[in-house]
Design a protein around this motif. Sequence first.
Motif, PDB file in Angstrom:
ATOM      1  N   ALA A   1       0.833  -1.201   0.000  1.00 40.49           N
ATOM      2  CA  ALA A   1       0.000   0.000   0.000  1.00 40.49           C
ATOM      3  C   ALA A   1       0.872   1.257   0.000  1.00 40.49           C
ATOM      4  N   ARG A   2       1.867   1.284   0.868  1.00 43.81           N
ATOM      5  CA  ARG A   2       2.766   2.427   0.938  1.00 43.81           C
ATOM      6  C   ARG A   2       3.433   2.663  -0.407  1.00 43.81           C
ATOM      7  N   ALA A   3       3.939   1.563  -1.006  1.00 39.64           N
ATOM      8  CA  ALA A   3       4.644   1.685  -2.281  1.00 39.64           C
ATOM      9  C   ALA A   3       3.731   2.206  -3.389  1.00 39.64           C
ATOM     10  N   ALA A   4       2.460   1.826  -3.312  1.00 43.61           N
ATOM     11  CA  ALA A   4       1.537   2.236  -4.373  1.00 43.61           C
ATOM     12  C   ALA A   4       0.832   3.553  -4.040  1.00 43.61           C
ATOM     13  N   GLY A   5       1.067   4.055  -2.826  1.00 44.93           N
ATOM     14  CA  GLY A   5       0.428   5.305  -2.440  1.00 44.93           C
ATOM     15  C   GLY A   5      -1.059   5.169  -2.181  1.00 44.93           C
ATOM     16  N   VAL A   6      -1.486   4.022  -1.686  1.00 44.73           N
ATOM     17  CA  VAL A   6      -2.908   3.828  -1.363  1.00 44.73           C
ATOM     18  C   VAL A   6      -3.006   3.235   0.038  1.00 44.73           C
TER      19      VAL A   6
END
Lengths: 341, 341
Positions: B7-12
């Motif tokens: 989630a962090r990596a994808a910005g969600v």
Amino acid sequence: MTSRDVARAAGVSQATVSLVLGDKWRGRVSERTAGAVRAAAQRLEYRPNLAARSLRLGTARTVLLVVPALTNEYFARVYAGAERVAAEHGFGLVLYPSPEGVGPARDPFPSARAALDGVIASSMAAGALRAISGAAGPGAGGLPLVMLDSEPGGPGTAATVNPDLAHGMRLAVGHLAGLGHRRFAHVAAAVDSWTFRVRREVFDAEVGALAGGSAVRETSGLDVARGRDAAVRALTGPGPRPTALVCDDDLLAAGACKAVRRLGLRVPQDVSVTGFDDLSLATAVDPELTTVRLPAGEAGAAGMRALLAALAGEPAPSAELPVSLVVRGSTGPAPGVRPNG
Amino acid sequence: MTSRDVARAAGVSQATVSLVLGDKWRGRVSERTAGAVRAAAQRLEYRPNLAARSLRLGTARTVLLVVPALTNEYFARVYAGAERVAAEHGFGLVLYPSPEGVGPARDPFPSARAALDGVIASSMAAGALRAISGAAGPGAGGLPLVMLDSEPGGPGTAATVNPDLAHGMRLAVGHLAGLGHRRFAHVAAAVDSWTFRVRREVFDAEVGALAGGSAVRETSGLDVARGRDAAVRALTGPGPRPTALVCDDDLLAAGACKAVRRLGLRVPQDVSVTGFDDLSLATAVDPELTTVRLPAGEAGAAGMRALLAALAGEPAPSAELPVSLVVRGSTGPAPGVRPNG
DNA sequence: CCGCGTTAGTAATACGTATAACTTCGAGCG
DNA sequence: CGCTCGAAGTTATACGTATTACTAACGCGG
């Protein structure tokens, strides 16, 4: 039944239940209370939820064993040995028999199927292992890996466990040479595995070192029918007929015996045959097979011990396991040689 | 790697990751975002933690297969069939080979080892099954249970899957009777299992219905050596010597062939031999065995299908699977009878 | 009678996921 | 303009366990 239900029944808190059943209550819970908790757990037939436990603990206490095929009794024995050691240490063992010949369509991620702490794999299941580790490079997707039947010192490998195949081959050839045999054939498995490469090299070296020794080789798939065909080729090729067939495993040896009879010859009067493994098949055929007994169960056990050591952060001991030659009815004096002569 | 890392990596948010990867995002997440999440998951090699998933879901999507022993190729095939169907439905299959002869000291609760949704068990592993279910009464500790090789309609059983053993025995006796045999011996497994009881009853009925038919029976443990000893007893007992040995499986049949030769007789000229199962052993011995082929893989597959149906709340179909007779070299005309006469 | 140690326990929390319930933002419409 | 509605997410929570940190009660020496 959750631990909270047990707690309610025993009139204590969930934490107390966990402490008592986890055997960590010395000096923290009274003897009386501990007894009550255990009684309640027993009465309610409480079984801890392992998903929750391993989620909390971050360890599943489970190991995956990757083998090429279960239909081969050898690996069934490897499994039994590994399972025994795992159980002694409170670990579970999950089996992944790599599908043979059914293509890559099957689930390529058994590691995603169970929470795993480590992997033991036979090099003969290299394809399946590659699917597990993905393109993640060495090791089994970051998990500690112990290899069986594989060249020592592979990348990402915590340890390697092998039977002493070189010595086994020396025993087989030595036994036949002692019976007067000089013309050998090697019925070799056409499998690209280190274990069979070792057999080939040692066979060549041993026969080459024998005064008057000569050898041919025929390769074959790992089943009885193809072993038979390879042995027919070996016995009917150009040059003098071999009197001793050294086979890479018992299935090939059983096939070789059939080949000998099909050509109108007898085992062992005309041709001697040896195998590897000492499967139950070795005593099912007539005559029974002289064969190099490989300690399959011990290999599984040693592999598991090495993996558990690695998981504990200790150095994982690689091992080379002793083998022995079991002499039965499929070998005898070379034609023209007197017994005890 | 957790879903939060993705989630962090994808910005969600973590929830979005779960929705996208769980394929439940239609109309809830934009195409663009879903793509980004998938890319991040791919890049980070994210694998969901199954312990957490099954904790949340209350289902492990995993089934236990209880078999008596892996060293018997028959059950290795059952496993393969069951595993194939399980994989098609996204289920995992864990194997519990009940330890043979090592006593009850081993872990009696493999069901506590993995989170399970159901159990498939062979009646030949009844001891292990009892250990699993504990004293909890019918079923496998409250889990849906499908039985293999077992009398239909057991208590707590969702379904029963068997090969049509009665028909198999009729095929074997009928084949031998057609070759002129009248004096039969039944080399029977001394195992208290419904499957062997059926063989006994049908054998007796078939031979009894044959004009001039006579039969003896010797029982034996399920391996080659004990099959050989039982066959020796059958061939050397009082009364006229049998000319046909009907064996309860291929291991016993292989032993019976050895017994025949040990007594100076030939297979099939003097004595015909039949087996059950059609293991690879059947073609490893010389002559190859005439045997009743049991659909082991299909039994595993049908058992798994029945269990999955039960888990889905549908009625689980019991099944009786077709068998066939494979005629090979171990059977021939009765002595004194002309072929085609 | 205060402080301290010991005993016997409890409350709180984290593990990683799936999903129900909620928020936010525009667009469309009367 | 005020209202509703759908799209696109997010926040919050539950699953069952193991463990850490806390509390309460009690005995006892000073």
